[in-house]
Design an enzyme around this catalytic site. Structure first.
Site, PDB file in Angstrom:
ATOM      1  N   TYR A   1       0.818  -1.220   0.000  1.00 43.87           N
ATOM      2  CA  TYR A   1       0.000   0.000   0.000  1.00 43.87           C
ATOM      3  C   TYR A   1       0.852   1.270   0.000  1.00 43.87           C
ATOM      4  O   TYR A   1       0.416   2.299  -0.473  1.00 43.87           O
ATOM      5  CB  TYR A   1      -0.903   0.031   1.246  1.00 43.87           C
ATOM      6  CG  TYR A   1      -2.200  -0.714   1.103  1.00 43.87           C
ATOM      7  CD1 TYR A   1      -2.231  -2.040   0.686  1.00 43.87           C
ATOM      8  CD2 TYR A   1      -3.415  -0.091   1.396  1.00 43.87           C
ATOM      9  CE1 TYR A   1      -3.425  -2.718   0.581  1.00 43.87           C
ATOM     10  CE2 TYR A   1      -4.616  -0.773   1.289  1.00 43.87           C
ATOM     11  CZ  TYR A   1      -4.615  -2.081   0.881  1.00 43.87           C
ATOM     12  OH  TYR A   1      -5.807  -2.750   0.779  1.00 43.87           O
TER      13      TYR A   1
ATOM     14  N   LYS B   1       4.453 -14.947   1.257  1.00 43.08           N
ATOM     15  CA  LYS B   1       4.617 -15.594  -0.052  1.00 43.08           C
ATOM     16  C   LYS B   1       6.126 -15.770  -0.244  1.00 43.08           C
ATOM     17  O   LYS B   1       6.727 -15.256  -1.193  1.00 43.08           O
ATOM     18  CB  LYS B   1       3.964 -14.722  -1.143  1.00 43.08           C
ATOM     19  CG  LYS B   1       3.919 -15.348  -2.524  1.00 43.08           C
ATOM     20  CD  LYS B   1       2.987 -16.550  -2.650  1.00 43.08           C
ATOM     21  CE  LYS B   1       3.095 -17.163  -4.044  1.00 43.08           C
ATOM     22  NZ  LYS B   1       2.377 -18.470  -4.144  1.00 43.08           N
TER      23      LYS B   1
ATOM     24  N   ASP C   1      -1.468 -18.175  -0.593  1.00 46.01           N
ATOM     25  CA  ASP C   1      -2.452 -18.916  -1.401  1.00 46.01           C
ATOM     26  C   ASP C   1      -3.010 -20.096  -0.611  1.00 46.01           C
ATOM     27  O   ASP C   1      -4.213 -20.373  -0.632  1.00 46.01           O
ATOM     28  CB  ASP C   1      -1.866 -19.345  -2.758  1.00 46.01           C
ATOM     29  CG  ASP C   1      -0.467 -19.921  -2.678  1.00 46.01           C
ATOM     30  OD1 ASP C   1       0.150 -19.908  -1.595  1.00 46.01           O
ATOM     31  OD2 ASP C   1       0.027 -20.412  -3.716  1.00 46.01           O
TER      32      ASP C   1
ATOM     33  N   ASP D   1      -5.632  -7.390   3.793  1.00 47.49           N
ATOM     34  CA  ASP D   1      -6.852  -6.796   3.241  1.00 47.49           C
ATOM     35  C   ASP D   1      -7.690  -7.885   2.576  1.00 47.49           C
ATOM     36  O   ASP D   1      -8.893  -7.998   2.803  1.00 47.49           O
ATOM     37  CB  ASP D   1      -6.483  -5.710   2.225  1.00 47.49           C
ATOM     38  CG  ASP D   1      -7.719  -5.115   1.572  1.00 47.49           C
ATOM     39  OD1 ASP D   1      -8.657  -4.764   2.317  1.00 47.49           O
ATOM     40  OD2 ASP D   1      -7.759  -5.033   0.333  1.00 47.49           O
TER      41      ASP D   1
ATOM     42  N   ASP E   1     -11.484  -9.956   4.209  1.00 47.11           N
ATOM     43  CA  ASP E   1     -12.815 -10.017   3.592  1.00 47.11           C
ATOM     44  C   ASP E   1     -13.263 -11.474   3.503  1.00 47.11           C
ATOM     45  O   ASP E   1     -14.414 -11.813   3.777  1.00 47.11           O
ATOM     46  CB  ASP E   1     -12.814  -9.422   2.167  1.00 47.11           C
ATOM     47  CG  ASP E   1     -13.142  -7.931   2.152  1.00 47.11           C
ATOM     48  OD1 ASP E   1     -12.914  -7.261   3.180  1.00 47.11           O
ATOM     49  OD2 ASP E   1     -13.617  -7.441   1.111  1.00 47.11           O
TER      50      ASP E   1
HETATM   51  C1  IPM Z   1     -10.173  -2.059   4.395  1.00 46.38           C
HETATM   52  C2  IPM Z   1     -10.557  -1.370   3.116  1.00 46.38           C
HETATM   53  C3  IPM Z   1      -9.495  -0.314   2.791  1.00 46.38           C
HETATM   54  C4  IPM Z   1      -8.175  -1.024   2.609  1.00 46.38           C
HETATM   55  C5  IPM Z   1      -9.826   0.565   1.565  1.00 46.38           C
HETATM   56  C6  IPM Z   1     -11.155   1.275   1.716  1.00 46.38           C
HETATM   57  C7  IPM Z   1      -8.728   1.544   1.270  1.00 46.38           C
HETATM   58  O1  IPM Z   1     -10.724  -2.291   2.087  1.00 46.38           O
HETATM   59  O2  IPM Z   1     -10.030  -1.372   5.418  1.00 46.38           O
HETATM   60  O3  IPM Z   1      -9.998  -3.280   4.365  1.00 46.38           O
HETATM   61  O4  IPM Z   1      -7.877  -1.525   1.509  1.00 46.38           O
HETATM   62  O5  IPM Z   1      -7.416  -1.085   3.574  1.00 46.38           O
HETATM   63 MG    MG Z   2     -10.537  -4.299   2.689  1.00 48.10          MG
END
Ligand code: IPM
Ligand code: MG
Length: 352
Positions: A141, A191, A223, A247, A251
């Site tokens: 990032y 990785k 992975d 990140d 999710d």
């Molecule tokens: C998260 C979000 C953020 C990230 C975005 C909104 C920049 O996806 O907090 O996971 O990628 O960190």
């Molecule tokens: Mg995110």
């Protein structure tokens, strides 16, 4: 206690879910005799509309001077032009960097009566209880160089995954500390079969591990980790990983619980104010409809009480009230229920 809390509702459903959390915090203020002063500032798309910047100096300074910061969400289709120079997400990244909150804690826990909302079969979900520790101010990032260049009529874009050894050490150390209060296992995700930054990550992790003989360390390729998260999620206790890997994996891990709308997060540095936000996004499709799930933000405010204000009793009381509310079947649409944001919030207040 007296605490200064900066609120950054942001975009989309952000203002709705932050408003829900404020109600809960105000109820605790009265009940436990604290004084929370709230001040609201802009971040993300709304801030771009107002000032051209996704994070103004004024907002950043207010956050740096606060005891803690509670954020809703940033972003939306209105600001999604990939060519735009200023994007809502840029403000969030600058805030994380500006507060030096290098550790992002994202707990994943399955509520027994929500197993049907999960995409996994119920038997896979038994015992799922993990804490993902995502590195938040380095890696892909933030690495330099980053940007675009024109060479002989072609366009090249570059991002860099770079880590200093001390950046790795402090986050991995935090993961080991957290594991001590849990099931005593750390899975470090990298990785290392391809990336040099991951090989350094693995080396530093091994060094840190020597200081924690009571904790079991496991290294896992990213992975493999993404596969194991759906095939055997209960094997994970504390997971520590690079910013971008974290990140993506959070999710995936979040949806195991049935909805991303449930999960809180805490972003911590060494001293300084913590940043608390739900892990879901701004959900523009349901913004303004009053049906967003407030639980992720309300639980983030519990994290704020625990980690920044050291109010453990108050934090646990929110968590217990949320658990009771979910167990009672008061669910928003993302979990297959029909309750509105305010109905869920009122039930949490009643259960406090
Ligand atoms: C998260 C979000 C953020 C990230 C975005 C909104 C920049 O996806 O907090 O996971 O990628 O960190
Ligand atoms: Mg995110």
């Amino acid at each position: 206690m007296q605490a200064n809390i900066v609120l950054l509702p942001g975009d989309g459903i952000g203002p709705e879910v932050v408003a829900a959390a404020i109600k809960v915090l105000k109820a605790l203020e009265t009940r436990f005799g604290h004084t929370f002063s709230f001040s609201e500032h802009m971040i993300g798309g709304c801030s771009i509309d107002a000032s051209g910047k996704s994070l103004t100096d004024e907002t950043l300074k207010a956050c740096q001077a606060a005891d803690a910061v509670l954020l809703g969400a940033v972003g939306g289709p209105k600001w999604d032009d990939p060519k735009a120079n200023e994007r809502p997400e840029k403000g969030l990244l600058a805030l994380r960097k500006g507060l030096a909150v290098f550790a992002n804690l994202r707990p994943v826990k399955v509520y027994p009566n929500l197993v049907d909302a999960s995409p996994l079969r119920p038997e896979k979900l038994a015992g799922v209880d993990m804490m993902v520790v995502r590195e938040l101010t380095g890696g892909l990032y933030f690495g330099e160089p980053k940007g675009r260049e024109q060479i002989d009529g072609r366009t090249r874009a570059v991002d860099t995954m770079a880590y200093w050894d001390d950046e790795i050490r402090r986050i991995v150390d935090m993961a080991f500390q957290l594991a001590r209060g849990r099931r005593k296992k750390v899975t470090s995700v990298d990785k290392a079969n391809v990336l040099e930054s991951s090989r350094l990550w693995r080396q530093v992790t091994a060094e840190v591990a020597t200081g924690y003989p009571d904790i079991k360390l496991e290294n896992m390729l990213v992975d493999t980790a993404s596969m194991r998260l759906v095939s055997n999620p209960s094997e994970f206790d504390v997971v520590v990983t690079e910013n971008m890997f974290g990140d993506i994996l959070t999710d995936e891990a979040a949806v195991l619980t049935g909805s991303m709308g449930l999960l809180p997060s805490a972003s911590l540095g060494s001293g300084g104010p913590g940043l608390y936000e739900p892990i879901h996004g701004s959900a523009p499709d349901i913004a303004g409809k009053g049906i967003a799930n407030p639980v992720g933000t309300i639980l983030s405010s519990a994290f704020m009480l625990r980690y920044s204000l050291k109010l453990e009793k108050e934090a646990s009381s929110i968590e217990a009230a949320v658990e009771k509310t979910i167990a009672g079947g008061h669910l928003t649409a993302d979990l297959g229920g029909t309750a509105t944001t305010s109905e869920v919030t009122e039930t949490i207040l009643a259960n406090l």
